[in-house]
Design an enzyme around this catalytic site. Structure first.
Site, PDB file in Angstrom:
ATOM      1  N   ARG A   6      18.348 -20.727  10.281  1.00 51.74           N
ATOM      2  CA  ARG A   6      18.818 -20.819   8.887  1.00 51.74           C
ATOM      3  C   ARG A   6      19.314 -19.475   8.382  1.00 51.74           C
ATOM      4  O   ARG A   6      20.195 -19.383   7.544  1.00 51.74           O
ATOM      5  CB  ARG A   6      17.697 -21.333   7.991  1.00 51.74           C
ATOM      6  N   ALA A  33       0.318  -4.216  -2.085  1.00 52.01           N
ATOM      7  CA  ALA A  33       1.032  -5.294  -2.762  1.00 52.01           C
ATOM      8  C   ALA A  33       2.481  -5.405  -2.288  1.00 52.01           C
ATOM      9  O   ALA A  33       2.885  -6.406  -1.697  1.00 52.01           O
ATOM     10  CB  ALA A  33       0.960  -5.061  -4.268  1.00 52.01           C
ATOM     11  N   ASP A  54      -1.049   2.385   6.671  1.00 52.40           N
ATOM     12  CA  ASP A  54      -1.815   2.282   5.428  1.00 52.40           C
ATOM     13  C   ASP A  54      -3.168   2.949   5.628  1.00 52.40           C
ATOM     14  O   ASP A  54      -3.758   2.877   6.696  1.00 52.40           O
ATOM     15  CB  ASP A  54      -2.005   0.815   5.023  1.00 52.40           C
ATOM     16  N   ASP A 124       1.924   3.155  -3.606  1.00 56.74           N
ATOM     17  CA  ASP A 124       1.764   3.173  -5.048  1.00 56.74           C
ATOM     18  C   ASP A 124       1.698   4.600  -5.550  1.00 56.74           C
ATOM     19  O   ASP A 124       1.212   4.863  -6.623  1.00 56.74           O
ATOM     20  CB  ASP A 124       0.499   2.395  -5.452  1.00 56.74           C
ATOM     21  N   CYS A 165      19.543  10.732  -3.934  1.00 57.75           N
ATOM     22  CA  CYS A 165      18.213  10.539  -3.362  1.00 57.75           C
ATOM     23  C   CYS A 165      17.204  10.382  -4.496  1.00 57.75           C
ATOM     24  O   CYS A 165      17.559  10.471  -5.672  1.00 57.75           O
ATOM     25  CB  CYS A 165      17.853  11.683  -2.416  1.00 57.75           C
ATOM     26  N   CYS A 182      -1.884   1.066 -12.065  1.00 62.96           N
ATOM     27  CA  CYS A 182      -2.361  -0.322 -11.968  1.00 62.96           C
ATOM     28  C   CYS A 182      -3.715  -0.452 -12.667  1.00 62.96           C
ATOM     29  O   CYS A 182      -4.105  -1.530 -13.091  1.00 62.96           O
ATOM     30  CB  CYS A 182      -2.470  -0.740 -10.515  1.00 62.96           C
ATOM     31  N   CYS A 242      20.535  18.898  -6.463  1.00 63.26           N
ATOM     32  CA  CYS A 242      19.220  18.391  -6.044  1.00 63.26           C
ATOM     33  C   CYS A 242      18.568  19.321  -5.018  1.00 63.26           C
ATOM     34  O   CYS A 242      19.196  19.703  -4.028  1.00 63.26           O
ATOM     35  CB  CYS A 242      19.396  16.995  -5.459  1.00 63.26           C
ATOM     36  N   CYS A 245      18.481  16.809  -1.433  1.00 60.23           N
ATOM     37  CA  CYS A 245      19.674  16.403  -0.685  1.00 60.23           C
ATOM     38  C   CYS A 245      20.823  17.396  -0.786  1.00 60.23           C
ATOM     39  O   CYS A 245      21.737  17.358   0.039  1.00 60.23           O
ATOM     40  CB  CYS A 245      20.097  14.982  -1.055  1.00 60.23           C
TER      41      CYS A 245
HETATM   42 ZN    ZN Z   1      18.981  14.343  -4.108  1.00 66.22          ZN
END
Ligand code: ZN
Length: 342
Positions: A6, A33, A54, A124, A165, A182, A242, A245
């Site tokens: 599919r 999450a 993790d 997070d 970035c 949270c 920046c 970058c």
């Molecule tokens: Zn940047």
């Protein structure tokens, strides 16, 4: 290929796109999450190699939104990366899944990013995001940022050299106590599903070679107030000088930024990272702690748990500990020194 029929029928993928997905390698930073939705979607989509990193373990209050976990996983005291990998291998046994239980920091992020085609943000916290941003820009790898708190979520796609970035858009992370977490704002599961689904779609576009279709804005959604906004950020790439970058000053990657203690989002807990050259010996540590622990000292291959001074401790083989019952970093450091040592 039948299982992907599919998806292959969709004009943007086709058989050629599916083959590209199967030959692709991704790293997923964080498997909570956002991370579980990302992993679930991309493993089913047939990304050939998925690395899941993790540092955390599964708790009851994760089940509301962390779609790969169930009550048995909580009872088995499994780390998230391990439990996720077990489930994902049952979903798709034809691809490779690598699970790594560790804290992402400036010493290991390059190893996690250098051999993949794309990095996805399922964390997070901003410290990891800036580390990922530095590593991705330095190694010229695309990555997809995502964040969700309450009913609000944001995402942007970073293609080095083509888009701004993360630091072009958000120069510095919010100071402690200055942003919702949270813990203070809670989080609705649908917020996460929407943001992670956009991130996963971006991954499929990038991995199948459809850069013309990617999101080049900062997407902002509020699923409660029905706000769907796109901030035009593409011009920032030329306007902002920046540090990352433009100047290639990788401050996060060089360990000049960031701390080794982290107040954990959504919980009254602090993680204290204390790297040791060797893995901790849980048998010895359990013996030592027997005398001080309020209640049983339990351990398996992945973690050791005990309680002292009214706090619950979870210790990992690499020397990290998560100390519950405080959000005070100094207090956590003291408790760590008191019970776990050095
Ligand atoms: Zn940047």
């Amino acid at each position: 290929m039948e299982r992907y029929s599919r998806q292959m029928r969709f004009h943007g993928v086709g058989e050629a796109g599916q083959k590209k997905l199967l030959a692709s390698r991704i790293t997923l930073c964080g498997c909570g999450a956002l991370g579980t939705v990302l992993a679930n979607t991309l493993v089913r989509a047939g990304v050939g190699f998925v690395r899941i990193i993790d540092r955390d373990f599964i708790e009851h209050h994760n089940l509301q939104r962390q779609v790969l976990f169930d009550e048995d996983d909580v009872a088995s005291n499994l780390p998230k990366a391990e439990a996720a990998a077990n489930k994902l291998r049952r979903i798709n046994s034809e691809i490779t899944i690598e699970s790594i239980v560790t804290d992402i920091d400036h010493t290991n992020i390059v190893d996690f990013v250098k051999d993949v085609d794309l990095v996805l943000d399922g964390t997070d916290n901003f410290e990891v995001r800036y580390l990922v941003n530095d590593a991705a820009i330095k190694l010229n790898k695309p990555w997809v940022y995502g964040g969700a708190i309450g009913s609000v979520g944001q995402t942007m796609t970073i293609i080095p050299g083509q888009t701004p970035c993360l630091r072009c858009v958000v120069e510095a992370s919010p100071a402690p106590g200055m942003a919702d977490t949270c813990e203070t704002a809670g989080v609705l599961s649908p917020t996460i599903n929407v943001i992670a689904s956009i991130q996963a779609t971006e991954a499929i576009k990038i991995l199948t070679g459809h850069l013309e279709a990617i999101n080049r804005d900062l997407v902002y959604i509020d699923v409660w107030d029905n706000e769907f906004r796109r901030f035009k950020i593409s011009k920032l790439k030329d306007k902002v000088d920046c540090p990352c970058c433009k100047q290639h000053n990788f401050e996060w990657l060089e360990g000049k930024m960031g701390v080794h203690t982290t107040s954990l989002c959504g919980r009254n807990a602090v993680q204290v990272a204390h790297r040791t050259a060797n893995q901790l010996n849980f048998g010895t540590l359990a013996e030592v702690l027997k005398g001080v622990s309020q209640g049983e000292v339990t351990h398996n291959k992945f973690m050791l748990r005990f309680a002292a001074d009214g706090h619950d401790f979870t210790v990992f083989p690499d020397g990290r500990a998560i100390i519950k019952g405080t959000s005070d970093i100094d207090r956590a450091k003291t408790l760590y020194a008191k019970y776990i040592g050095h």
